[in-house]
Write a protein that holds these residues in place. Structure first.
Motif, PDB file in Angstrom:
ATOM      1  N   GLY A 138       0.814  -1.209   0.000  1.00 34.69           N
ATOM      2  CA  GLY A 138       0.000   0.000   0.000  1.00 34.69           C
ATOM      3  C   GLY A 138       0.848   1.260   0.000  1.00 34.69           C
ATOM      4  N   ALA A 139       1.881   1.275   0.848  1.00 34.16           N
ATOM      5  CA  ALA A 139       2.777   2.437   0.896  1.00 34.16           C
ATOM      6  C   ALA A 139       3.492   2.624  -0.436  1.00 34.16           C
ATOM      7  N   LEU A 140       3.894   1.511  -1.071  1.00 33.14           N
ATOM      8  CA  LEU A 140       4.555   1.580  -2.378  1.00 33.14           C
ATOM      9  C   LEU A 140       3.639   2.217  -3.416  1.00 33.14           C
ATOM     10  N   LEU A 141       2.364   1.867  -3.392  1.00 38.64           N
ATOM     11  CA  LEU A 141       1.413   2.429  -4.354  1.00 38.64           C
ATOM     12  C   LEU A 141       1.189   3.917  -4.125  1.00 38.64           C
ATOM     13  N   VAL A 142       1.101   4.323  -2.863  1.00 34.11           N
ATOM     14  CA  VAL A 142       0.925   5.748  -2.555  1.00 34.11           C
ATOM     15  C   VAL A 142       2.126   6.549  -3.052  1.00 34.11           C
ATOM     16  N   VAL A 143       3.327   6.065  -2.773  1.00 36.46           N
ATOM     17  CA  VAL A 143       4.545   6.759  -3.223  1.00 36.46           C
ATOM     18  C   VAL A 143       4.597   6.816  -4.748  1.00 36.46           C
ATOM     19  N   THR A 144       4.253   5.695  -5.396  1.00 36.37           N
ATOM     20  CA  THR A 144       4.264   5.653  -6.860  1.00 36.37           C
ATOM     21  C   THR A 144       3.253   6.634  -7.437  1.00 36.37           C
ATOM     22  N   GLY A 145       2.068   6.699  -6.830  1.00 34.14           N
ATOM     23  CA  GLY A 145       1.051   7.629  -7.296  1.00 34.14           C
ATOM     24  C   GLY A 145       1.515   9.073  -7.196  1.00 34.14           C
ATOM     25  N   ILE A 146       2.158   9.416  -6.088  1.00 34.37           N
ATOM     26  CA  ILE A 146       2.677  10.780  -5.911  1.00 34.37           C
ATOM     27  C   ILE A 146       3.754  11.079  -6.952  1.00 34.37           C
ATOM     28  N   ARG A 147       4.605  10.104  -7.224  1.00 35.32           N
ATOM     29  CA  ARG A 147       5.636  10.291  -8.248  1.00 35.32           C
ATOM     30  C   ARG A 147       5.018  10.479  -9.630  1.00 35.32           C
ATOM     31  N   PHE A 148       3.893   9.811  -9.880  1.00 33.27           N
ATOM     32  CA  PHE A 148       3.198   9.972 -11.161  1.00 33.27           C
ATOM     33  C   PHE A 148       2.763  11.421 -11.361  1.00 33.27           C
ATOM     34  N   LEU A 256      -5.310  12.069 -18.197  1.00 30.64           N
ATOM     35  CA  LEU A 256      -5.440  10.661 -17.855  1.00 30.64           C
ATOM     36  C   LEU A 256      -4.365  10.239 -16.859  1.00 30.64           C
ATOM     37  N   LYS A 257      -3.174  10.796 -17.015  1.00 27.37           N
ATOM     38  CA  LYS A 257      -2.083  10.449 -16.109  1.00 27.37           C
ATOM     39  C   LYS A 257      -2.379  10.855 -14.654  1.00 27.37           C
ATOM     40  N   PRO A 258      -2.879  12.094 -14.401  1.00 29.54           N
ATOM     41  CA  PRO A 258      -3.267  12.421 -13.020  1.00 29.54           C
ATOM     42  C   PRO A 258      -4.375  11.514 -12.486  1.00 29.54           C
ATOM     43  N   ALA A 259      -5.289  11.086 -13.372  1.00 32.81           N
ATOM     44  CA  ALA A 259      -6.352  10.172 -12.941  1.00 32.81           C
ATOM     45  C   ALA A 259      -5.765   8.838 -12.505  1.00 32.81           C
ATOM     46  N   VAL A 260      -4.805   8.321 -13.289  1.00 34.38           N
ATOM     47  CA  VAL A 260      -4.144   7.062 -12.934  1.00 34.38           C
ATOM     48  C   VAL A 260      -3.375   7.213 -11.624  1.00 34.38           C
ATOM     49  N   ALA A 261      -2.716   8.354 -11.450  1.00 35.87           N
ATOM     50  CA  ALA A 261      -1.978   8.609 -10.210  1.00 35.87           C
ATOM     51  C   ALA A 261      -2.922   8.602  -9.009  1.00 35.87           C
ATOM     52  N   THR A 262      -4.094   9.196  -9.172  1.00 38.71           N
ATOM     53  CA  THR A 262      -5.081   9.221  -8.086  1.00 38.71           C
ATOM     54  C   THR A 262      -5.585   7.816  -7.775  1.00 38.71           C
ATOM     55  N   ILE A 263      -5.753   7.001  -8.804  1.00 35.88           N
ATOM     56  CA  ILE A 263      -6.172   5.612  -8.601  1.00 35.88           C
ATOM     57  C   ILE A 263      -5.137   4.865  -7.764  1.00 35.88           C
ATOM     58  N   LEU A 264      -3.862   5.054  -8.086  1.00 39.38           N
ATOM     59  CA  LEU A 264      -2.796   4.384  -7.330  1.00 39.38           C
ATOM     60  C   LEU A 264      -2.803   4.819  -5.863  1.00 39.38           C
ATOM     61  N   VAL A 265      -2.971   6.117  -5.630  1.00 39.88           N
ATOM     62  CA  VAL A 265      -3.010   6.608  -4.250  1.00 39.88           C
ATOM     63  C   VAL A 265      -4.228   6.044  -3.523  1.00 39.88           C
ATOM     64  N   PHE A 266      -5.365   6.007  -4.209  1.00 40.52           N
ATOM     65  CA  PHE A 266      -6.602   5.484  -3.602  1.00 40.52           C
ATOM     66  C   PHE A 266      -6.444   4.023  -3.181  1.00 40.52           C
ATOM     67  N   VAL A 267      -5.974   3.168  -4.109  1.00 38.12           N
ATOM     68  CA  VAL A 267      -5.856   1.744  -3.758  1.00 38.12           C
ATOM     69  C   VAL A 267      -4.729   1.525  -2.757  1.00 38.12           C
ATOM     70  N   GLY A 268      -3.698   2.388  -2.788  1.00 38.81           N
ATOM     71  CA  GLY A 268      -2.632   2.284  -1.798  1.00 38.81           C
ATOM     72  C   GLY A 268      -3.147   2.582  -0.402  1.00 38.81           C
ATOM     73  N   LEU A 269      -3.918   3.652  -0.255  1.00 34.78           N
ATOM     74  CA  LEU A 269      -4.512   3.992   1.041  1.00 34.78           C
ATOM     75  C   LEU A 269      -5.490   2.913   1.489  1.00 34.78           C
ATOM     76  N   LYS A 270      -6.176   2.305   0.518  1.00 35.72           N
ATOM     77  CA  LYS A 270      -7.107   1.212   0.826  1.00 35.72           C
ATOM     78  C   LYS A 270      -6.358   0.039   1.463  1.00 35.72           C
ATOM     79  N   MET A 271      -5.159  -0.273   0.940  1.00 38.17           N
ATOM     80  CA  MET A 271      -4.370  -1.366   1.506  1.00 38.17           C
ATOM     81  C   MET A 271      -3.818  -0.992   2.881  1.00 38.17           C
ATOM     82  N   VAL A 272      -3.301   0.225   2.994  1.00 40.20           N
ATOM     83  CA  VAL A 272      -2.712   0.656   4.269  1.00 40.20           C
ATOM     84  C   VAL A 272      -3.761   0.665   5.373  1.00 40.20           C
ATOM     85  N   GLY A 273      -4.977   1.093   5.026  1.00 41.00           N
ATOM     86  CA  GLY A 273      -6.030   1.183   6.043  1.00 41.00           C
ATOM     87  C   GLY A 273      -6.931  -0.024   6.132  1.00 41.00           C
ATOM     88  N   SER A 274      -6.545  -1.129   5.479  1.00 37.35           N
ATOM     89  CA  SER A 274      -7.418  -2.314   5.421  1.00 37.35           C
ATOM     90  C   SER A 274      -7.703  -2.925   6.790  1.00 37.35           C
TER      91      SER A 274
END
Length: 311
Positions: A138-148, A256-274
Motif C-alpha cells: 500500500g505504501a509503495l502504491l501511494v509513493v508511486t502515485g505521488i511520483r506519477f 489521464l495520467k493524473p487520474a491514474v496517479a489518483t487511482i494508485l493513491v486510492f488503492v494504496g490507502l485502501k491497503m494501508v487502512g485495510s
C-alpha cells in the motif's frame, strides 16, 4: 485458487490460448503495419470478451468475483495506458519502423503474461504468509502515485542505463542496424543479435517496472490469484491493439495520467487502512471508473479547446 473449479481454470486457459493463436498466429502471422481500424476492432472485441468473462464469473460463481474482476481489469487497463507512453518513447528512441513495432509488442505480450504469472503467484504466497506486506504494498502504491503526479514518463526512460541493455551489449555481438524482422542473424560463422532484440528487452523491462505497480494495486481489491491473473491477462492481451489505436493521439490525454496517479493513491490507502476500514469492492469500482471517465472527458475537452490555438 481453490475458490474456482478446475474447469474454470481450464476454460480460461483455453480461451487465452485461442486468442493468442488467432491474434499472433493467424491475423498477425506476417510482420505488417497494424492499421487503426484493424487494431480498433480487435481492441473492442477483447473488451467485449473481458465484459463477457466478468458476467460468466458472476453467473457461475458470485457477483463478488465479477466485481473484483472488473475492478482489477480497469486498474490494469488504466495503468497500461501509461505503459503505452513508454512504448512510444522506446520505439522513437530506437527508431523502430512501424512494421516492426507489432512484432516487438507480440513478444512483449507473451513475456509479460509469463512474468506476471510468476509475480502474482509469488505475491499471493507472500501476502498469505506475511500480513505486514499488505501495508508495504500500500505504501509503495501511494509513493508511486505521488511520483506519477510529479514526474513525466520520459524521466523513467533511459535505455542506455538499463542494466538489462548493458548486460546484453556486454555479452552479445550486435549488428549495426535492423535485419528485417529478425532478432538474430548469422553472418558467416558468427551469430549476431539485432537491435530489435534489444528493443524487446527494454519493452519487457518496462513491463516489469509497471507490474510492480499494477499487481499490488489489484491485490488491494482481491487476494484471489485467479482474479488477479485473469484481469491482468485480459488487459495485456488488448495492450498491443490499444497501442496502435492510440499511438497517434496518445499525447492528447493530458488528464489521464493524473487520474491514474489518483487511482494508485486510492488503492494504496485502501491497503494501508485495510485493518481499520473495509472499502466495498463496488465502491472501489465506482471510484476507479469515475476517475478514468473524468480523466478522459477532461482530456477531450482540453484538447478541443487547444485546437483553435494551433495554427
Amino acid at each position: 485458487m481453490l475458490q474456482h473449479d478446475a474447469w474454470v481454470w481450464i476454460g480460461f486457459t483455453g480461451l487465452v490460448l485461442a486468442l493468442l493463436v488467432v491474434d499472433l498466429g493467424v491475423l498477425n502471422r506476417r510482420t505488417h503495419i497494424l492499421r487503426v481500424r484493424e487494431a480498433a476492432l480487435w481492441s473492442a472485441g477483447l473488451g467485449l470478451l473481458a465484459l463477457g468473462f466478468g458476467l460468466f464469473l458472476g453467473l457461475v460463481e458470485s457477483s463478488r468475483h465479477a466485481l473484483e474482476f472488473y475492478t482489477g481489469y480497469l486498474i490494469e487497463l488504466s495503468l497500461s495506458v501509461d505503459n503505452l507512453f513508454v512504448f512510444l518513447l522506446i520505439f522513437q528512441y530506437f527508431w523502430v519502423p512501424p512494421a516492426l513495432q507489432a512484432r516487438v509488442l507480440k513478444w512483449g505480450i507473451i513475456g509479460a503474461m509469463l512474468m506476471r504469472g510468476i509475480m502474482i503467484g509469488l505475491g499471493a504466497v507472500l501476502l498469505a504468509e506475511f500480513q505486514w506486506i499488505t501495508y508495504l504494498f500500500g505504501a509503495l502504491l501511494v509513493v508511486t502515485g505521488i511520483r506519477f503526479y510529479k514526474a513525466g514518463v520520459s524521466d523513467r526512460l533511459e535505455p542506455e542505463r538499463n542494466p538489462l541493455v548493458r548486460l546484453a551489449r556486454r555479452l552479445l555481438p550486435f549488428t549495426a542496424g535492423y535485419e528485417a524482422d529478425h532478432f538474430f542473424v548469422r553472418h558467416g560463422t558468427a551469430l549476431l543479435a539485432t537491435p530489435l532484440f534489444l528493443v524487446v528487452l527494454v519493452v519487457e523491462w518496462s513491463d516489469l517496472v509497471f507490474a510492480i505497480d499494477s499487481i499490488p494495486a489489484i491485490f488491494a481489491i482481491t487476494r484471489d490469484p485467479f482474479i488477479v491473473y485473469s484481469s491482468n491477462v485480459f488487459a495485456i492481451l488488448g495492450l498491443r491493439a490499444l497501442y496502435f489505436v492510440l499511438a497517434g493521439a496518445i499525447d492528447q490525454f493530458s488528464y489521464l495520467k493524473p487520474a491514474v496517479a489518483t487511482i494508485l493513491v486510492f488503492v494504496g490507502l485502501k491497503m494501508v487502512g485495510s485493518a481499520w476500514l473495509h472499502v466495498p469492492t463496488i465502491l472501489s469500482l465506482a471510484v476507479i471508473l469515475g476517475l478514468l471517465t473524468g480523466g478522459m472527458l477532461a482530456s477531450i475537452v482540453a484538447s478541443r479547446r487547444a485546437r483553435p490555438l494551433v495554427g
